[in-house]
Structure formats: structure tokens, C-alpha cells
Motif scaffolding. Sequence first.
Motif, PDB file in Angstrom:
ATOM      1  N   PHE A  62      56.311   3.341  28.720  1.00 22.00           N
ATOM      2  CA  PHE A  62      55.087   2.672  28.291  1.00 22.00           C
ATOM      3  C   PHE A  62      54.254   2.352  29.530  1.00 22.00           C
ATOM      4  O   PHE A  62      54.800   2.078  30.598  1.00 22.00           O
ATOM      5  CB  PHE A  62      55.414   1.390  27.524  1.00 22.00           C
ATOM      6  N   ALA A  63      52.937   2.359  29.365  1.00 17.56           N
ATOM      7  CA  ALA A  63      52.038   2.122  30.493  1.00 17.56           C
ATOM      8  C   ALA A  63      52.024   0.662  30.930  1.00 17.56           C
ATOM      9  O   ALA A  63      51.734   0.365  32.085  1.00 17.56           O
ATOM     10  CB  ALA A  63      50.632   2.582  30.145  1.00 17.56           C
ATOM     11  N   SER A  64      52.330  -0.252  30.010  1.00 14.30           N
ATOM     12  CA  SER A  64      52.326  -1.676  30.349  1.00 14.30           C
ATOM     13  C   SER A  64      53.308  -2.419  29.452  1.00 14.30           C
ATOM     14  O   SER A  64      53.733  -1.896  28.410  1.00 14.30           O
ATOM     15  CB  SER A  64      50.928  -2.271  30.174  1.00 14.30           C
ATOM     16  N   LEU A  65      53.632  -3.638  29.827  1.00 13.21           N
ATOM     17  CA  LEU A  65      54.507  -4.462  28.982  1.00 13.21           C
ATOM     18  C   LEU A  65      53.867  -4.698  27.621  1.00 13.21           C
ATOM     19  O   LEU A  65      54.557  -4.701  26.592  1.00 13.21           O
ATOM     20  CB  LEU A  65      54.789  -5.803  29.660  1.00 13.21           C
ATOM     21  N   ALA A  66      52.551  -4.878  27.596  1.00 10.83           N
ATOM     22  CA  ALA A  66      51.850  -5.141  26.337  1.00 10.83           C
ATOM     23  C   ALA A  66      51.930  -3.964  25.365  1.00 10.83           C
ATOM     24  O   ALA A  66      51.780  -4.153  24.159  1.00 10.83           O
ATOM     25  CB  ALA A  66      50.390  -5.483  26.618  1.00 10.83           C
ATOM     26  N   ASP A  67      52.190  -2.766  25.877  1.00  9.88           N
ATOM     27  CA  ASP A  67      52.274  -1.574  25.019  1.00  9.88           C
ATOM     28  C   ASP A  67      53.627  -1.417  24.328  1.00  9.88           C
ATOM     29  O   ASP A  67      53.766  -0.595  23.426  1.00  9.88           O
ATOM     30  CB  ASP A  67      52.007  -0.306  25.840  1.00  9.88           C
TER      31      ASP A  67
END
Length: 136
Positions: A62-67
Amino acid sequence: MYADTETIRRILEDTGDTWAVVGLSDNRARAAYGVAEVLQRFGKRVVPVHPKAERVHGEEGFASLADIPFPVDVVDVFVNSDLAGAVADEAVAAGARAVWFQLGVVDEDAFARTRAAGLDMVMDRCPAIEIPKLKG
């Protein structure tokens, strides 16, 4: 001071087995790659978090934790110290239960904020070194 034995034990044994590894890519020469392999060997689910969102060790990236569309127990941080505080803040916002800053990753303000938010945190340690100590 930033890695007492009880907190290390609690994160590794009691906090949960889903670890987001921030900075993990498919570059085998990077420390994150080998540490993630050790985490998997000891029963942890490793979730790669990197701008490239690459699949690593068989896990979708994933590109970020939020994703990440599911809960994460621990956020293991392999970024430079000057970027690590923002990652710790993202971990808190994402509902992680603990944050682990790798060897050489130090941000005392982020440590204080993360602990004040109620999360366990270890800084300037490596789980691949600590796990074998606990397992004997």
C-alpha cells in the motif's frame, strides 16, 4: 530509555500479529526486506507500505497507512528520523496499537506524542534482534 524490556515483550507477544512495515519495498538490499522476512518467520503478517505499493514477501503493498483497508496492530518504521514523526502520527490516526522505530530512527517528540495518545512505542531498536531474545 525508549525501549524497555516489558514494552518490547508486550509489542512482540501481545499486541497483535499484523505489522505495517513503512519503507518496505522489494529491494532485497534494504534492511526492511530482511527484517520483514524475520517477522514473517515468527508468525507476523507483514504489510508493505511504500510509495511504490509493491507486493513484497507475498503480501500486497500500500502507498500509505491510510490506504490499508484493515486494522494494523503495529507500525514498524524504516524511514529517516526527520520523516518518522509524521509516520507515527499517521499510525495513531489509523488506529494502530503500537509504533516501532527501527535502529537509528529517533524522534523524541514523536515518541512523546505517540505515548501520550496511548500507544506502546519502541524507538531505535530492531524487532529482528529482539524476537530471538524473547523466544530463547
